[in-house]
Design a protein around this motif. Structure first.
Motif, PDB file in Angstrom:
ATOM      1  N   UNK A   1       0.812  -1.211   0.000  1.00  0.00           N
ATOM      2  CA  UNK A   1       0.000   0.000   0.000  1.00  0.00           C
ATOM      3  C   UNK A   1       0.849   1.267   0.000  1.00  0.00           C
ATOM      4  N   UNK A   2       2.088   1.126   0.394  1.00  0.00           N
ATOM      5  CA  UNK A   2       3.029   2.241   0.361  1.00  0.00           C
ATOM      6  C   UNK A   2       3.023   2.974  -0.986  1.00  0.00           C
ATOM      7  N   UNK A   3       2.919   2.224  -2.061  1.00  0.00           N
ATOM      8  CA  UNK A   3       3.076   2.812  -3.384  1.00  0.00           C
ATOM      9  C   UNK A   3       1.765   3.260  -4.021  1.00  0.00           C
TER      10      UNK A   3
ATOM     11  N   UNK B   1       6.999   4.885  12.964  1.00  0.00           N
ATOM     12  CA  UNK B   1       6.706   4.164  11.729  1.00  0.00           C
ATOM     13  C   UNK B   1       7.419   4.777  10.534  1.00  0.00           C
ATOM     14  N   UNK B   2       6.888   4.507   9.360  1.00  0.00           N
ATOM     15  CA  UNK B   2       7.432   5.092   8.141  1.00  0.00           C
ATOM     16  C   UNK B   2       6.345   5.151   7.084  1.00  0.00           C
ATOM     17  N   UNK B   3       6.206   6.295   6.435  1.00  0.00           N
ATOM     18  CA  UNK B   3       5.292   6.419   5.316  1.00  0.00           C
ATOM     19  C   UNK B   3       4.115   7.359   5.546  1.00  0.00           C
ATOM     20  N   UNK B   4       3.813   7.639   6.813  1.00  0.00           N
ATOM     21  CA  UNK B   4       2.687   8.518   7.125  1.00  0.00           C
ATOM     22  C   UNK B   4       1.416   8.086   6.405  1.00  0.00           C
ATOM     23  N   UNK B   5       0.979   6.878   6.732  1.00  0.00           N
ATOM     24  CA  UNK B   5      -0.257   6.349   6.143  1.00  0.00           C
ATOM     25  C   UNK B   5      -1.447   7.201   6.570  1.00  0.00           C
ATOM     26  N   UNK B   6      -2.561   7.038   5.863  1.00  0.00           N
ATOM     27  CA  UNK B   6      -3.709   7.907   6.128  1.00  0.00           C
ATOM     28  C   UNK B   6      -4.261   7.728   7.548  1.00  0.00           C
ATOM     29  N   UNK B   7      -4.024   6.545   8.137  1.00  0.00           N
ATOM     30  CA  UNK B   7      -4.583   6.306   9.464  1.00  0.00           C
ATOM     31  C   UNK B   7      -3.682   6.792  10.593  1.00  0.00           C
ATOM     32  N   UNK B   8      -2.413   7.067  10.288  1.00  0.00           N
ATOM     33  CA  UNK B   8      -1.408   7.245  11.349  1.00  0.00           C
ATOM     34  C   UNK B   8      -1.680   8.425  12.266  1.00  0.00           C
ATOM     35  N   UNK B   9      -2.313   9.456  11.746  1.00  0.00           N
ATOM     36  CA  UNK B   9      -2.595  10.629  12.575  1.00  0.00           C
ATOM     37  C   UNK B   9      -3.821  10.402  13.452  1.00  0.00           C
ATOM     38  N   UNK B  10      -4.571   9.310  13.191  1.00  0.00           N
ATOM     39  CA  UNK B  10      -5.877   9.163  13.821  1.00  0.00           C
ATOM     40  C   UNK B  10      -6.001   7.961  14.740  1.00  0.00           C
ATOM     41  N   UNK B  11      -4.979   7.141  14.810  1.00  0.00           N
ATOM     42  CA  UNK B  11      -5.011   6.049  15.788  1.00  0.00           C
ATOM     43  C   UNK B  11      -4.852   6.649  17.178  1.00  0.00           C
ATOM     44  N   UNK B  12      -5.097   5.818  18.186  1.00  0.00           N
ATOM     45  CA  UNK B  12      -4.876   6.271  19.564  1.00  0.00           C
ATOM     46  C   UNK B  12      -3.927   5.305  20.225  1.00  0.00           C
TER      47      UNK B  12
ATOM     48  N   UNK C   1       3.955   8.449  15.408  1.00  0.00           N
ATOM     49  CA  UNK C   1       5.092   9.209  14.906  1.00  0.00           C
ATOM     50  C   UNK C   1       5.649   8.483  13.694  1.00  0.00           C
ATOM     51  N   UNK C   2       5.963   9.240  12.659  1.00  0.00           N
ATOM     52  CA  UNK C   2       6.346   8.566  11.417  1.00  0.00           C
ATOM     53  C   UNK C   2       7.213   9.458  10.547  1.00  0.00           C
ATOM     54  N   UNK C   3       7.642   8.918   9.428  1.00  0.00           N
ATOM     55  CA  UNK C   3       8.408   9.688   8.455  1.00  0.00           C
ATOM     56  C   UNK C   3       7.509   9.930   7.252  1.00  0.00           C
ATOM     57  N   UNK C   4       7.256  11.192   6.988  1.00  0.00           N
ATOM     58  CA  UNK C   4       6.364  11.519   5.880  1.00  0.00           C
ATOM     59  C   UNK C   4       7.137  11.586   4.571  1.00  0.00           C
ATOM     60  N   UNK C   5       6.571  10.949   3.557  1.00  0.00           N
ATOM     61  CA  UNK C   5       7.146  10.989   2.217  1.00  0.00           C
ATOM     62  C   UNK C   5       6.022  11.414   1.273  1.00  0.00           C
ATOM     63  N   UNK C   6       6.334  12.223   0.290  1.00  0.00           N
ATOM     64  CA  UNK C   6       5.291  12.732  -0.603  1.00  0.00           C
ATOM     65  C   UNK C   6       5.019  11.743  -1.738  1.00  0.00           C
ATOM     66  N   UNK C   7       4.264  10.705  -1.428  1.00  0.00           N
ATOM     67  CA  UNK C   7       3.964   9.668  -2.408  1.00  0.00           C
ATOM     68  C   UNK C   7       3.281  10.188  -3.661  1.00  0.00           C
ATOM     69  N   UNK C   8       2.179  10.915  -3.536  1.00  0.00           N
ATOM     70  CA  UNK C   8       1.537  11.461  -4.732  1.00  0.00           C
ATOM     71  C   UNK C   8       2.474  12.381  -5.506  1.00  0.00           C
ATOM     72  N   UNK C   9       3.285  13.151  -4.773  1.00  0.00           N
ATOM     73  CA  UNK C   9       4.232  14.048  -5.424  1.00  0.00           C
ATOM     74  C   UNK C   9       5.205  13.291  -6.306  1.00  0.00           C
ATOM     75  N   UNK C  10       5.655  12.148  -5.815  1.00  0.00           N
ATOM     76  CA  UNK C  10       6.570  11.319  -6.604  1.00  0.00           C
ATOM     77  C   UNK C  10       5.891  10.880  -7.894  1.00  0.00           C
TER      78      UNK C  10
END
Lengths: 332, 332
Positions: B80-82, B273-284, B288-297
DNA sequence: CTGTTAGCGCTTTCAT
DNA sequence: ATGAAAGCGCTAACAG
């Protein structure tokens, strides 16, 4: 043994010359090896290696009317529901030398029509839709094109060509029946707004025998939207006892929001999802859901297309793969 | 029940005849409208509607050397990363009339080579790889083919052609630096076994200045594997204080397993984590993660390919899009 | 602005 | 088992 750097693209003509045979013999040696002599076959094979020949499938397809491509149409790649289907489809096709061309409709009938027209332009040997074809004009055009079409993830009495899926109405009914068997009265629905999710809601409502509080969220569903949906439902129905969600992703958001509010699951609130995502069995609590054989749909769709390409009539143009309610901790 | 099936396919020849113009004029009216008279254009347009003509892009591509297709290669669709990259790529391409053909390598260099050969056969106007091309023979073949290639999600001094991504070594280093700044000593790594994840681990280890307990899980990563990885790490390092995960999916599994064991996050155990998935900001707690601009790529890759198709030289064949550490509740 | 002439690279006839 | 001819449907060249 450094191969010559060929600026000019190597064609079958060059291979034939290198092998000392005619163009057509070279062609046959590659695409129909059984019909040429062993010696010739070897010579051609060697010439292929020497020249670094890569066939041009565009040219072959133009004459042979077989493009070896199949179009796969989804609302959006980010709708993770369809990924296992797409993956299985692509894998099954690749095994037979077919490639998948991707199209995204963004749930928009106009875009769907445009995408399908573009796809038809590429002369695919088959088209696999996730969902039914919406636009009547597109349906008509597809029928006319003569291209094998498989609609998936739904059922229809009158598919464009073939369909493999299950009844969303029945899914909703099954979940409602399960809720009723538990004696839950204060129930709600958290759902995406797409037609299939809404049909599941309809089935749910029909079996419940009355309207139910509903939170509709935009596609694609996400954990965050699940949280928001529960918040909305709790406002509409303060004593809410159970939620039916249109996806496991939404359900996981409902779980998180419930925990954040100090609601115990399933004692205070029961949650049911849809799709049996890979995480659903492993969250705490695990998520009760409706299992659908996504990869099976993809593999079967591939088989139906490939059979049609071989000129076979499909034994069954309408296949109901059904579904299965999987009871887990979020309702047990 | 059968619609009037047009047995003979309508070609441009039929359109031209219906419009009373020559074949080539009809062709121009459609593909280069500016160069024909308004009246002719209208007549042809009308003939198209009347006949139900759909162009054959295979034929056009054969002559014009533009297939209007771009190949997109991923390890597997389920990674799902890609997906955001693929989705943005497909969308950007579709806007210019290009379609995406999908290929899956299953992380296997042999399959990668096979897939790339098949793709080259289809004469794509560009190839977008997620990750660098592994097989040296495939690299060579791609260079020879002259097809624009963009490798993504990584960096290289000597890409096959172009590359847009970021340094995985630096990502690992950044996370280690952050852990060090927090004073965490008993740290571990939960990682997928693919080369990019392993490079991040290398960067992490290098900055930590010593080997660290590591749990390697097979691809594709999942919540379940995250749970298993934490179990393994806790056995190796009983007093574990912080875990660096190769994906947010893995991190979410670590979260679940920690909660199941009664560990408080981040007090008892910090998780990144890594990738800043859509759920990562909303779990409880949020991850904390590494954001990469997937759509930008994906969008940039599309732009680079399209520019090359127009004959432009790329201003920058090597683009480092960088990354950003996003601090959230799981470590704060 | 429009038309004629040649193919693109391959595979289908049909012959040998 | 091999070969020669004839296009698939379209567009790049060059004319007019």
């Amino acid at each position: 043994m450094n191969a010559p750097i060929s600026l000019k693209t190597v064609t079958l003509h060059d291979v034939a010359k290198a092998a000392g045979v005619s163009l057509i013999t070279a062609s046959r040696a590659l695409s129909n090896p059984g019909v040429v002599s062993e010696k010739t076959r070897a010579r051609v094979q060697q010439a292929v290696e020497a020249t670094g020949y890569i066939p041009n499938l565009l040219a072959g397809g133009l004459k042979s009317k077989r493009s070896l491509m199949v179009a796969g149409i989804v609302p959006a790649l980010s709708v993770s529901q369809f990924l296992p289907t797409l993956e299985a489809l692509s894998t099954a096709l690749a095994a037979e030398g077919y490639q998948l061309i991707l199209g995204q409709t963004a749930y928009d009938p106009d875009r769907e029509e445009a995408v399908l027209n573009t796809m038809i332009s590429r002369q695919p040997d088959g088209i696999v839709m996730t969902g039914l074809v919406q636009s009547p004009r597109a349906q008509e055009r597809l029928r006319r094109s003569g291209i094998p079409v498989v609609e998936t993830w739904d059922l229809s009495d009158r598919p464009v060509d073939m369909v493999v899926g299950f009844s969303h109405l029945k899914v909703g009914g099954a979940v409602a029946g399960y809720f009723l068997s538990k004696g839950w009265q204060k129930v709600g629905v958290a759902t995406g707004g797409d037609s299939r999710a809404m049909q599941r809601r309809e089935g749910f409502v029909a079996t419940m025998g009355r309207e139910v509080p509903t939170a509709v969220v935009p596609a694609p569903s996400s954990l965050a939207l699940g949280r928001r949906a529960l918040a909305e439902l709790l406002e509409k129905e303060p004593g809410l006892k159970a939620v039916c969600c249109s996806s496991d992703t939404l359900a996981s958001g409902v779980l998180v929001e419930a925990l954040a509010r100090g609601l115990r699951i399933p004692q205070d609130l029961a949650v049911c999802g849809f799709g049996d995502a890979d995480f659903s069995a492993h969250t705490v609590p695990s998520i009760t859901t409706v299992h659908v054989d996504g990869p099976g749909i993809g593999t079967l769709a591939a088989r139906m297309i490939l059979a049609r390409c071989r000129g076979e009539r499909p034994a069954q143009p309408i296949v109901d793969l059904g579904f299965r309610l999987v009871e887990r901790a979020s309702t047990a």
